[in-house]
Design an enzyme around this catalytic site. Structure first.
Site, mmCIF file in Angstrom:
data_model
loop_
_atom_site.group_PDB
_atom_site.id
_atom_site.type_symbol
_atom_site.label_atom_id
_atom_site.label_comp_id
_atom_site.label_asym_id
_atom_site.label_seq_id
_atom_site.Cartn_x
_atom_site.Cartn_y
_atom_site.Cartn_z
ATOM 1 N N LYS A 173 20.118 -17.486 15.773
ATOM 2 C CA LYS A 173 20.026 -18.051 14.413
ATOM 3 C C LYS A 173 20.706 -17.153 13.383
ATOM 4 C CE LYS A 173 16.126 -21.149 14.934
ATOM 5 N NZ LYS A 173 14.686 -21.381 14.687
ATOM 6 N N HIS A 229 14.386 -14.963 21.615
ATOM 7 C CA HIS A 229 14.749 -16.362 21.915
ATOM 8 C C HIS A 229 15.608 -17.015 20.837
ATOM 9 C CE1 HIS A 229 10.959 -16.861 19.673
ATOM 10 N NE2 HIS A 229 11.322 -18.104 19.416
HETATM 11 FE FE LIG Z 1 15.189 -21.802 19.251
HETATM 12 FE FE LIG Z 2 10.375 -19.443 18.013
#
Ligand SMILES: [Fe+2]
Ligand SMILES: [Fe+2]
Length: 385
Positions: free
Chosen positions: A249, A245
């Protein structure tokens, strides 16, 4: 109509068994089917199957029809035998040759092994005739041993007749090919799933998140998918895709991702791009796992009332896996300790999530989620930080 004679019946049985064995990809089910087929073809009373793994003979499965009829339970736990000639199965594995023993109590001195009757005594069973066949793969390598016990002809225990050796060898060889293929495809699948998980970890580690967050939130997601009646394949794909998910990042600069103070509005906008970034990394794959990962990366910050990001999707427009992981992710964040906050009590988290029904979360999913507290708590305890 012509009645099939014994030979034709046997061929038919062999062809059908070959087909069934070649199509099975679940190892346990496959081993079950092999033993079932071998028992029937050899008219044996009992059968055990060993598979060579890590250079030892690993006992996998046994059936004993007489003991089953008498409701006597017999050991089914895995044990290992050395790959040498000191046991019957070991001897056949090493020599690669079938052994047809008329009476195990009258073994010739030519063998290094003796028949071990200790389990017969324990179980009140008497082994007499045995047919032990090596299980070989396509290249002729022994990958296991099939051990048949007591040829049963109308209730009479007799030596195994020569005629059963050929058909049984056909089954053993088909089994060897199927076992090898199944082990290889399982290994490949495990490696694939692990690589995906490690990709998720790579992003989380930069965020100082623990691997346990990924484990917990993906299991919570699976529990919720099961609770709403999604099938086993969906649940399993979700379990393995949910760790992706936050994979986006990876593309967020350190000074924003690891900033200890509050983000400025501009920094926050950059932070939010991790959803789209993750989608870009994973999209357009042929693998269902990565496709679902892409959907989850893109939609796990959408909110049911349309106030989420990146697209501001509302209600059912948000993919189901996005709505599920949103709850699992937030639930885990709140029930975990972070450097800036302590872990919330379960009841406080439930109150909070209930107050977010129809706002952040799909109301129906919140209800189903908190009905699964027993399973959720067991995952929480299993993967504690
Ligand atoms: Fe997220
Ligand atoms: Fe998370």
């Amino acid at each position: 109509m012509q009645v099939a004679n014994g030979q034709e019946k046997l061929y038919q049985e062999l062809i059908e068994a070959g087909l069934v064995l070649s199509q099975e990809r679940d190892l346990d089910v496959l081993l079950d089917k092999i033993v079932e087929t071998a028992l029937s073809i050899a008219q044996a009373d009992a059968c055990s199957l060993y598979v060579i793994q890590n250079n030892v003979l690993e006992f996998k499965i046994a059936r004993n029809l007489t003991l089953e009829k008498k409701n006597v339970s017999y050991p089914k736990n895995s044990f290992q035998l050395k790959l040498d000639s000191n046991t019957l199965a070991g001897h056949v594995a090493v020599s690669g040759k079938t052994l047809n023993i008329q009476d195990v109590h009258r073994l010739h001195d030519q063998y290094d092994f003796k028949f071990d009757n200790s389990s017969d005594i324990k179980l009140g069973y008497e082994t007499r005739s045995m047919l032990v066949v090596p299980v070989k793969n396509l290249s002729g390598t022994v990958v296991g041993v099939l051990q048949l016990i007591n040829h049963n002809r109308n209730g009479e225990i007799l030596p195994f007749p020569r005629e059963v050796i050929s058909p049984l060898t056909v089954i053993a060889n088909q089994s060897g090919i199927s076992i090898t293929n199944t082990l290889l495809s399982n290994q490949l699948e495990e490696a694939h799933i692990e690589t995906v998980y490690r990709l998720g970890m790579a992003a989380e580690t930069r965020d100082k998140e623990t691997g346990n967050h990924l484990k917990r939130m993906s299991h919570y997601s699976k529990i919720l998918a099961k609770a709403i009646g999604m099938d086993e394949t969906y649940q399993q794909t979700l379990l393995n895709a949910a760790p992706l998910h936050d994979v986006g990042k990876i593309g967020i600069p350190d000074h924003i991702l690891q900033k200890n103070s509050k983000l400025t509005p501009e920094e926050w906008e950059i932070m939010k791009t991790h959803a789209e970034l993750g989608y870009q990394i994973l999209k357009d794959s042929k693998a269902p796992l990565l496709n679902m990962g892409a959907e989850i990366a893109l939609s796990h910050h959408e909110k049911f009332d349309g106030t989420g990001y990146p697209k501001g999707l509302k209600g059912d427009r948000i993919p189901l896996e996005g709505r599920i992981t949103a709850i699992a992710d937030v639930f885990d964040a709140l029930t975990s300790r972070r450097c800036y906050k302590k872990a919330w009590d379960f009841s406080d988290v439930q109150d909070y999530c209930t107050s977010e029904k129809g706002k952040h979360f799909d109301p129906e999913l919140v209800d189903r989620f908190f009905e699964q507290m027993t399973e959720i708590v067991s995952i929480y305890n299993k993967y504690k930080d």
